[in-house]
Design an enzyme around this catalytic site. Sequence first.
Site, PDB file in Angstrom:
ATOM      1  N   LEU A  83      27.752  20.937 134.892  1.00  0.00           N
ATOM      2  CA  LEU A  83      26.407  21.542 136.159  1.00  0.00           C
ATOM      3  C   LEU A  83      25.705  22.466 135.210  1.00  0.00           C
ATOM      4  O   LEU A  83      24.087  22.119 135.666  1.00  0.00           O
ATOM      5  CB  LEU A  83      27.255  22.253 137.034  1.00  0.00           C
ATOM      6  CG  LEU A  83      27.758  21.484 138.685  1.00  0.00           C
ATOM      7  CD1 LEU A  83      27.537  22.468 139.516  1.00  0.00           C
ATOM      8  CD2 LEU A  83      26.629  20.782 139.071  1.00  0.00           C
ATOM      9  N   GLY A  84      25.838  22.975 134.099  1.00  0.00           N
ATOM     10  CA  GLY A  84      25.255  23.449 133.841  1.00  0.00           C
ATOM     11  C   GLY A  84      25.793  25.362 132.743  1.00  0.00           C
ATOM     12  O   GLY A  84      26.745  24.917 133.002  1.00  0.00           O
ATOM     13  N   ARG A  85      24.888  25.850 132.081  1.00  0.00           N
ATOM     14  CA  ARG A  85      25.317  26.865 131.236  1.00  0.00           C
ATOM     15  C   ARG A  85      24.578  27.882 131.566  1.00  0.00           C
ATOM     16  O   ARG A  85      23.259  27.471 131.411  1.00  0.00           O
ATOM     17  CB  ARG A  85      25.553  26.393 129.864  1.00  0.00           C
ATOM     18  CG  ARG A  85      26.728  26.497 128.845  1.00  0.00           C
ATOM     19  CD  ARG A  85      25.678  25.666 127.809  1.00  0.00           C
ATOM     20  NE  ARG A  85      26.282  24.709 127.351  1.00  0.00           N
ATOM     21  CZ  ARG A  85      28.221  24.241 126.796  1.00  0.00           C
ATOM     22  NH1 ARG A  85      28.222  25.496 126.130  1.00  0.00           N
ATOM     23  NH2 ARG A  85      28.440  23.216 126.894  1.00  0.00           N
ATOM     24  N   GLY A  86      25.148  29.021 131.992  1.00  0.00           N
ATOM     25  CA  GLY A  86      24.392  30.528 132.015  1.00  0.00           C
ATOM     26  C   GLY A  86      25.030  31.564 131.298  1.00  0.00           C
ATOM     27  O   GLY A  86      26.184  31.499 130.308  1.00  0.00           O
TER      28      GLY A  86
ATOM     29  N   GLY B 194      28.947  32.069 131.781  1.00  0.00           N
ATOM     30  CA  GLY B 194      29.463  30.994 131.271  1.00  0.00           C
ATOM     31  C   GLY B 194      29.223  29.537 132.053  1.00  0.00           C
ATOM     32  O   GLY B 194      28.061  29.513 132.530  1.00  0.00           O
TER      33      GLY B 194
ATOM     34  N   VAL C 221      29.591  26.400 134.364  1.00  0.00           N
ATOM     35  CA  VAL C 221      29.613  26.087 135.367  1.00  0.00           C
ATOM     36  C   VAL C 221      30.229  24.028 135.650  1.00  0.00           C
ATOM     37  O   VAL C 221      29.423  23.242 134.811  1.00  0.00           O
ATOM     38  CB  VAL C 221      28.220  26.248 136.333  1.00  0.00           C
ATOM     39  CG1 VAL C 221      29.088  25.945 137.701  1.00  0.00           C
ATOM     40  CG2 VAL C 221      27.935  27.545 136.347  1.00  0.00           C
TER      41      VAL C 221
ATOM     42  N   LYS D 179      32.808  28.225 137.853  1.00  0.00           N
ATOM     43  CA  LYS D 179      32.806  29.703 136.714  1.00  0.00           C
ATOM     44  C   LYS D 179      33.290  29.239 135.411  1.00  0.00           C
ATOM     45  O   LYS D 179      34.447  29.825 135.867  1.00  0.00           O
ATOM     46  CB  LYS D 179      31.473  30.496 137.604  1.00  0.00           C
ATOM     47  CG  LYS D 179      30.813  30.907 136.212  1.00  0.00           C
ATOM     48  CD  LYS D 179      29.337  31.867 136.710  1.00  0.00           C
ATOM     49  CE  LYS D 179      28.819  30.468 136.631  1.00  0.00           C
ATOM     50  NZ  LYS D 179      27.606  31.406 137.025  1.00  0.00           N
TER      51      LYS D 179
ATOM     52  N   ASP E  52      20.571  40.229 137.065  1.00  0.00           N
ATOM     53  CA  ASP E  52      19.207  39.192 136.579  1.00  0.00           C
ATOM     54  C   ASP E  52      19.698  38.281 137.254  1.00  0.00           C
ATOM     55  O   ASP E  52      19.023  37.084 137.535  1.00  0.00           O
ATOM     56  CB  ASP E  52      20.802  38.441 135.547  1.00  0.00           C
ATOM     57  CG  ASP E  52      19.764  37.597 133.992  1.00  0.00           C
ATOM     58  OD1 ASP E  52      18.889  37.504 134.383  1.00  0.00           O
ATOM     59  OD2 ASP E  52      20.637  36.363 134.287  1.00  0.00           O
TER      60      ASP E  52
END
Length: 792
Positions: free
Chosen positions: A519-522, A525, A527, A541, A635
Amino acid sequence: MASSFVILNLILSSFLAPISAVAGYVNYLHRGSSLSTKHASDVLQSMDGTFSFGFYNLSSTAFTLSIWFTNSADRTIAWSANQDRPVHESGSKVTLDKDGSMVLTDYDGMVVWQINSSTEAVRAELLDSGNLVVKDQYGGILWQSFDHPTNTLLPMQPVTATVKLVSTDLSHPTSYYTLRFDDRYVLSLAYDGPDISILYWPNPDRSSWENYRISYNRSRSGVLDKLGKFVSSDNTTFYASDWGLEIKRRLTLDYDGNLRLYSLNESDGSWHNSWMALSQACEIHGLCGWNGICGYTPMPGCSCPPGYVVSDPSDWSSGCKPVFNLTCNSDGQKMSFVRIPETDFWGSDLNYVMSTSLQACREMCLSSCSCLAFVYKVYPNGCFLKSALFNGKTVPGYPGTAYVKIPRSFLSSQSQASASELANRLHVCNASKTQTFNYTAHGSKGMGTMWYYLYCFLAVFFLVELCFIAFGWWFMAKTHSARSAMWAAEEGYRIVTHHFRRFTYKELQKATRNFRDELGRGRYGSVYKGVLADNRMVAIKKLKDVKQGEAEFQTEVSVIGRIYHMNLVRVMGVCSEGSYRLLVYEYIENGSLAMFLFHGKGQLQWQHRYKIAVGVAKGLAYLHHECMDWIIHCDVKPENILLDQDFEPKISDFGLAKMLQRDQADPSMSKIRGTRGYIAPEWVSSLPISEKVDVYSYGVVLLELVMGLRVSELPANGSGDEGAALRQLVWTVTEKIKTDDQTWIDGVVDPRLDGNFVRSEVLLVLELAVLCLEKERNQRPNMNHVGQKFLS
Ligand SMILES: *[C@@H]1O[C@H](CO)[C@@H](O)[C@H](O)[C@H]1NC(C)=O
Ligand SMILES: *[C@@H]1O[C@H](CO)[C@@H](O)[C@H](O)[C@H]1NC(C)=O
Ligand SMILES: *[C@@H]1O[C@H](CO)[C@@H](O)[C@H](O)[C@H]1NC(C)=O
Ligand SMILES: *[C@@H]1O[C@H](CO)[C@@H](O)[C@H](O)[C@H]1NC(C)=O
Ligand SMILES: *[C@@H]1O[C@H](CO)[C@@H](O)[C@H](O)[C@H]1NC(C)=O
Ligand SMILES: *[C@@H]1O[C@H](CO)[C@@H](O)[C@H](O)[C@H]1NC(C)=O
Ligand SMILES: *[C@@H]1O[C@H](CO)[C@@H](O)[C@H](O)[C@H]1NC(C)=O
Ligand SMILES: CC(=O)N[C@H]1CO[C@H](CO)[C@@H](O)[C@@H]1O
């Protein structure tokens, strides 16, 4: 003679006080001495070591004066003086005054609790029974904790006419269940809600006689003996399943309204249940609130009748509210009924008609404005008209059917009460339900602000939950032949534990089809989208760079796992195996705010933006002020604000900063976290980080909500200084706000809104934004204040 005795006593007590750890634990407190939060050794212990009395730490900063089981793994509290008003860490103490009264004072000297007695006390002593007694000079008892139980009775502690157990505990300050002698002198469990009071145990559908109770015995007393038998004057009698052994026991009115007897396993400090008043959770009244229906699927849970929606998803006991307006027939609103089989709404009977037909019953309800529903029983034909819907329950095989009145126009859009609505009603923290504490800024570097600390205590919840798990396992392993009634109730425990659990890596691998759908990267780490075995969608995650040990990590996560707030993404579970560290989050449909604002995912109407501003403020206020172990997010940015299908914002990634900070080898590294453009000026100075950094980041987010562009990426105007453009913007807005002319607002607002916004709301958001973006952090409001601004 008397005076020399007093002097001698004073001299003696000044030698004996303060209690020191050197001499080991003692079980008494002399006049003139005190216990304080400062010294961990300031604890009284009963002679046999079973009980301890002193300050019990709910978190590192909040304490209650309590008696607890020394040897239970989770230090289960048996009694508390001030559970609704904990005291602060530094300087709080309990003193047996020279004038003979026992006083608990907070750090500022405020008296939080005291024992009132006309006679001088000379000694407070913790007995082996767990009773704290305050004695006069002749050994007479002036006061004892046994006379003032909270939610627990210990063996040999009588329940009498004047004694009442209340199920409220630290994490459930508004629980309305009580155990007391009712007005027929029968020991009863009651739901004593704000607008209704009803008894639900022993079975309210039967007479005392049928329940084997004797009413009107004036003795009104009962006691649990040491062997595990409880007898009271009304013939209430029950035995622990492990009766006969002299084990440490407690009889606790749990927050879910059930009365349970627990035994302590001294080898591992766990509790197991040896008796409970109600084996079927739905027999407990008020569980699902007004209009709610309790049912088993097979786990006990709550749902709403068609046409009703849950009032507060985080707290099912707040019930359901209709989505239609019921008006009287006179204005032509056509009424209809939805049929809910095997369902009853106990009580609130408007009328009862025997031997009548379903049609006649229906007509009767139709013709009465105050009839909201009726329950029709086939045998014997009975028609119960209901003026209110309370204590709804669906029980397989129940010989009645409920018919709930709703407007006919509404029927077409009727939705069935689905199993998915049978949500977990046990929430952990709810701000509006917790006690408000008013501490002046204490020791916090001269910040003149008032702090409203709201505590939300998970401790006791945690204890109860552990008991449930322990009991569940113990019980399943031990008695396979468990009565089916017991089973249903046990399922109730599972729902408690269900909402936060440990997963195996394999399980998560399967749920995400080997981490296929990213789904994404943050920062922490990647997701992945996943579907659990029970078909729930989750976001998983996979954390990187967590060097914490497994146990430490689990503890940390179990704290954030117990945080439950509408505006915070819920952590449903954790996996920690070998080097793998994964968090399982609820899946939020609409993705992040950043996608909408900056990546053209879709239009965000002003009303949604405003809702997001308010929701994020609530979520942050909650993290900062209301939960145990106040959490600084560190954050806050649109990427970490997720939106559900109704555009209700949910903050993600909270609690992680702290977790990852622990093992940062390089201290200077650990300081600069946060994301460029959102970080407060003090990040780069050497000031310690406070929750005001989140307030700053929130200010940036507010600007971005209004303007629809990344404020952090505004072109720098010459100076090359990163923050300069933002400061310039803040300054301009500040100046403009001071002017009377408001047309400038149109020029600031995101052009994509096409002029569709509420100017006063935009102004409020901008005002708050510039306040939050104050360079001097003490000038920034705290999130509670921001929340209040939105409300006012
Ligand atoms: C309370 O104090 C004990 C030891 O003094 C510590 O192990 C425990 O973690 C503390 N609990 C909380 C909630 O801070
Ligand atoms: C002592 O008296 C005060 C005021 O009368 C009352 O608020 C308080 O609850 C009493 N304390 C106890 C322990 O009964
Ligand atoms: C008291 O309770 C017992 C069982 O709990 C029952 O057998 C007995 O009949 C009861 N006595 C009365 C007078 O109801
Ligand atoms: C009332 O209760 C007391 C104490 O349990 C008991 O001794 C007494 O026999 C009871 N009286 C009646 C009439 O049952
Ligand atoms: C107490 O705990 C120990 C260790 O977990 C276990 O072996 C034992 O069976 C337990 N005893 C009871 C009575 O449950
Ligand atoms: C119900 O009535 C209120 C005020 O009378 C109104 O604001 C609301 O829109 C109505 N709701 C429905 C579903 O008709
Ligand atoms: C907190 O205390 C201050 C001063 O004692 C008072 O002005 C304020 O109203 C209090 N706030 C609340 C929420 O009780
Ligand atoms: C955060 C949260 O769920 N708050 C809820 C607490 O309970 C009140 C009243 O029941 C609700 O209005 C809040 O939304």
